[in-house]
Design a protein around this motif. Sequence first.
Motif, PDB file in Angstrom:
ATOM      1  N   VAL A  35      36.347  22.399  38.330  1.00  0.00           N
ATOM      2  CA  VAL A  35      36.309  22.968  36.980  1.00  0.00           C
ATOM      3  C   VAL A  35      37.635  22.675  36.261  1.00  0.00           C
ATOM      4  O   VAL A  35      37.637  22.249  35.097  1.00  0.00           O
ATOM      5  CB  VAL A  35      36.028  24.492  37.025  1.00  0.00           C
ATOM      6  N   SER A  36      38.737  22.873  36.964  1.00  0.00           N
ATOM      7  CA  SER A  36      40.048  22.622  36.359  1.00  0.00           C
ATOM      8  C   SER A  36      40.228  21.152  35.996  1.00  0.00           C
ATOM      9  O   SER A  36      40.763  20.825  34.932  1.00  0.00           O
ATOM     10  CB  SER A  36      41.173  23.058  37.307  1.00  0.00           C
ATOM     11  N   LEU A  37      39.771  20.263  36.871  1.00  0.00           N
ATOM     12  CA  LEU A  37      39.862  18.826  36.581  1.00  0.00           C
ATOM     13  C   LEU A  37      39.014  18.477  35.359  1.00  0.00           C
ATOM     14  O   LEU A  37      39.407  17.651  34.534  1.00  0.00           O
ATOM     15  CB  LEU A  37      39.406  17.991  37.784  1.00  0.00           C
ATOM     16  N   SER A  38      37.858  19.109  35.246  1.00  0.00           N
ATOM     17  CA  SER A  38      36.989  18.857  34.091  1.00  0.00           C
ATOM     18  C   SER A  38      37.669  19.347  32.814  1.00  0.00           C
ATOM     19  O   SER A  38      37.647  18.656  31.788  1.00  0.00           O
ATOM     20  CB  SER A  38      35.634  19.550  34.283  1.00  0.00           C
ATOM     21  N   ALA A  39      38.296  20.520  32.898  1.00  0.00           N
ATOM     22  CA  ALA A  39      39.020  21.048  31.733  1.00  0.00           C
ATOM     23  C   ALA A  39      40.163  20.110  31.348  1.00  0.00           C
ATOM     24  O   ALA A  39      40.381  19.849  30.160  1.00  0.00           O
ATOM     25  CB  ALA A  39      39.541  22.457  32.029  1.00  0.00           C
ATOM     26  N   SER A  40      40.866  19.586  32.342  1.00  0.00           N
ATOM     27  CA  SER A  40      41.951  18.630  32.071  1.00  0.00           C
ATOM     28  C   SER A  40      41.405  17.369  31.408  1.00  0.00           C
ATOM     29  O   SER A  40      42.035  16.812  30.504  1.00  0.00           O
ATOM     30  CB  SER A  40      42.653  18.219  33.370  1.00  0.00           C
ATOM     31  N   TYR A  41      40.247  16.940  31.881  1.00  0.00           N
ATOM     32  CA  TYR A  41      39.603  15.765  31.281  1.00  0.00           C
ATOM     33  C   TYR A  41      39.298  16.014  29.806  1.00  0.00           C
ATOM     34  O   TYR A  41      39.591  15.182  28.948  1.00  0.00           O
ATOM     35  CB  TYR A  41      38.326  15.429  32.059  1.00  0.00           C
ATOM     36  N   TYR A  42      38.741  17.173  29.497  1.00  0.00           N
ATOM     37  CA  TYR A  42      38.415  17.501  28.093  1.00  0.00           C
ATOM     38  C   TYR A  42      39.687  17.529  27.244  1.00  0.00           C
ATOM     39  O   TYR A  42      39.684  17.120  26.094  1.00  0.00           O
ATOM     40  CB  TYR A  42      37.698  18.849  27.997  1.00  0.00           C
ATOM     41  N   LEU A  43      40.766  18.026  27.851  1.00  0.00           N
ATOM     42  CA  LEU A  43      42.047  18.087  27.147  1.00  0.00           C
ATOM     43  C   LEU A  43      42.555  16.669  26.870  1.00  0.00           C
ATOM     44  O   LEU A  43      42.942  16.347  25.734  1.00  0.00           O
ATOM     45  CB  LEU A  43      43.052  18.858  28.011  1.00  0.00           C
ATOM     46  N   GLU A  44      42.528  15.827  27.889  1.00  0.00           N
ATOM     47  CA  GLU A  44      42.974  14.427  27.734  1.00  0.00           C
ATOM     48  C   GLU A  44      42.159  13.695  26.678  1.00  0.00           C
ATOM     49  O   GLU A  44      42.686  12.908  25.902  1.00  0.00           O
ATOM     50  CB  GLU A  44      42.784  13.670  29.053  1.00  0.00           C
ATOM     51  N   GLN A  45      40.849  13.948  26.711  1.00  0.00           N
ATOM     52  CA  GLN A  45      39.957  13.273  25.774  1.00  0.00           C
ATOM     53  C   GLN A  45      39.945  13.964  24.410  1.00  0.00           C
ATOM     54  O   GLN A  45      39.198  13.563  23.517  1.00  0.00           O
ATOM     55  CB  GLN A  45      38.525  13.235  26.332  1.00  0.00           C
ATOM     56  N   ASP A  46      40.741  15.016  24.296  1.00  0.00           N
ATOM     57  CA  ASP A  46      40.852  15.778  23.064  1.00  0.00           C
ATOM     58  C   ASP A  46      39.504  16.347  22.592  1.00  0.00           C
ATOM     59  O   ASP A  46      39.204  16.368  21.405  1.00  0.00           O
ATOM     60  CB  ASP A  46      41.486  14.900  21.960  1.00  0.00           C
ATOM     61  N   LEU A  47      38.726  16.807  23.540  1.00  0.00           N
ATOM     62  CA  LEU A  47      37.418  17.391  23.220  1.00  0.00           C
ATOM     63  C   LEU A  47      37.486  18.917  23.127  1.00  0.00           C
ATOM     64  O   LEU A  47      36.727  19.525  22.380  1.00  0.00           O
ATOM     65  CB  LEU A  47      36.391  16.997  24.290  1.00  0.00           C
ATOM     66  N   ALA A  48      38.360  19.507  23.882  1.00  0.00           N
ATOM     67  CA  ALA A  48      38.502  20.969  23.888  1.00  0.00           C
ATOM     68  C   ALA A  48      39.836  21.320  24.524  1.00  0.00           C
ATOM     69  O   ALA A  48      40.433  20.490  25.211  1.00  0.00           O
ATOM     70  CB  ALA A  48      37.369  21.610  24.691  1.00  0.00           C
ATOM     71  N   VAL A  49      40.312  22.525  24.272  1.00  0.00           N
ATOM     72  CA  VAL A  49      41.555  23.000  24.892  1.00  0.00           C
ATOM     73  C   VAL A  49      41.205  24.193  25.773  1.00  0.00           C
ATOM     74  O   VAL A  49      41.017  25.306  25.290  1.00  0.00           O
ATOM     75  CB  VAL A  49      42.594  23.413  23.827  1.00  0.00           C
ATOM     76  N   ILE A  50      41.036  23.924  27.046  1.00  0.00           N
ATOM     77  CA  ILE A  50      40.640  24.972  27.992  1.00  0.00           C
ATOM     78  C   ILE A  50      41.603  24.950  29.177  1.00  0.00           C
ATOM     79  O   ILE A  50      41.856  23.897  29.754  1.00  0.00           O
ATOM     80  CB  ILE A  50      39.185  24.758  28.482  1.00  0.00           C
ATOM     81  N   TYR A  51      42.130  26.121  29.497  1.00  0.00           N
ATOM     82  CA  TYR A  51      43.069  26.231  30.622  1.00  0.00           C
ATOM     83  C   TYR A  51      42.622  27.327  31.578  1.00  0.00           C
ATOM     84  O   TYR A  51      41.994  28.305  31.181  1.00  0.00           O
ATOM     85  CB  TYR A  51      44.471  26.603  30.125  1.00  0.00           C
ATOM     86  N   LYS A  52      42.991  27.155  32.825  1.00  0.00           N
ATOM     87  CA  LYS A  52      42.827  28.224  33.795  1.00  0.00           C
ATOM     88  C   LYS A  52      43.955  29.219  33.554  1.00  0.00           C
ATOM     89  O   LYS A  52      45.099  28.833  33.369  1.00  0.00           O
ATOM     90  CB  LYS A  52      42.941  27.668  35.211  1.00  0.00           C
ATOM     91  N   ARG A  53      43.614  30.481  33.539  1.00  0.00           N
ATOM     92  CA  ARG A  53      44.661  31.490  33.433  1.00  0.00           C
ATOM     93  C   ARG A  53      45.443  31.506  34.742  1.00  0.00           C
ATOM     94  O   ARG A  53      44.847  31.502  35.818  1.00  0.00           O
ATOM     95  CB  ARG A  53      44.048  32.878  33.230  1.00  0.00           C
ATOM     96  N   PRO A  54      46.760  31.565  34.654  1.00  0.00           N
ATOM     97  CA  PRO A  54      47.522  31.673  35.904  1.00  0.00           C
ATOM     98  C   PRO A  54      47.125  32.943  36.652  1.00  0.00           C
ATOM     99  O   PRO A  54      46.746  33.933  36.043  1.00  0.00           O
ATOM    100  CB  PRO A  54      48.976  31.769  35.427  1.00  0.00           C
TER     101      PRO A  54
END
Lengths: 195, 195
Positions: A35-54
Amino acid sequence: MKYPNGAKNQIDNSVVNNTKATVFANRGMDFEKSVSLSASYYLEQDLAVIYKRPTPIHVVKVDYAHNFKITDAYFEKQSTTDYNGVYKGRYIDFECKETKSTTSLSFHNIPSQQIKHLKSVIRHQGIAFFLIYFITLQEVYLIDASYIIEAYEKGDRKSITLKQIKENGYLVEQGYRPRLDFLKIVEKVYFHGNI
Amino acid sequence: MKYPNGAKNQIDNSVVNNTKATVFANRGMDFEKSVSLSASYYLEQDLAVIYKRPTPIHVVKVDYAHNFKITDAYFEKQSTTDYNGVYKGRYIDFECKETKSTTSLSFHNIPSQQIKHLKSVIRHQGIAFFLIYFITLQEVYLIDASYIIEAYEKGDRKSITLKQIKENGYLVEQGYRPRLDFLKIVEKVYFHGNI
């Protein structure tokens, strides 16, 4: 008890050198990592800004003389959810759960505080859902949090069946990049379009 | 160096038993605490769902035999911002900064990663701003992140003046509850209405 139920889920396996954590993580895919890798992918591709809460950590002692080293601390219970962020201006908030069961997701691992949080998010018109990983089936479903909340509050069963999840949720496509394409479903379900 | 610039800001003073942290915190109002209390107030009053992101901590060693006690860990640099959440369906993301200066906010304490994050948030139509506390003046301003980003990227000065902040930002009302009524300004600026 200073550690939460399911503390192992709260530990970022990439940073903890512990065999126990590694063993748990290797039952099938490392769900949270995917899930985190997918979120990073979306961030890189500038599709969404989603982070895991620490993971919240209660710090008891810091050694200021040695590079601010923390020498005494405990994992705290996450009172919200695993992930949040923004997609097309809308607030997105979701929780990941996994189960070995092939028929249902038990609620014993969902704290009431989390349900309360997701209800608030929905009241404030945020997008709230669960990503549920059925380990044995190797399937991941996205289901709007409202269905989980409803089943949780009925209280006659302490679980939601896979059948109910299939009826109200969506199978998440698995691939290379993104590993789990949950944003595609968010777009379809909450924005009625295509990315 | 394993700890971020401004590590003391990243430490939740309520949980750290350390004189150094306490001394820092007592220069005037405890700004971050006031912001967090205000966010809690909005949550209680069901006006918005805004949380402080937990401080990211790199966990090196966990003692599983003693209640999952963390015995070796370090503060990590926050790559995003202090707070995020949802208000009327919109994603909100903001950072708190404080300065003793009476004329400007220096950017030396704003990592480029944070600027990058706020630019992403704006691109994805989230609401992004800074809350800036002028300690000596006892004044807090809300300013849209775009102004800080612009000044940051111009690079001719490594700061933004109080004059510029006053021209483009808004003085935040201080009171008892909420301590800092920043949501009132969010409503006015981003929703053109009143709470």
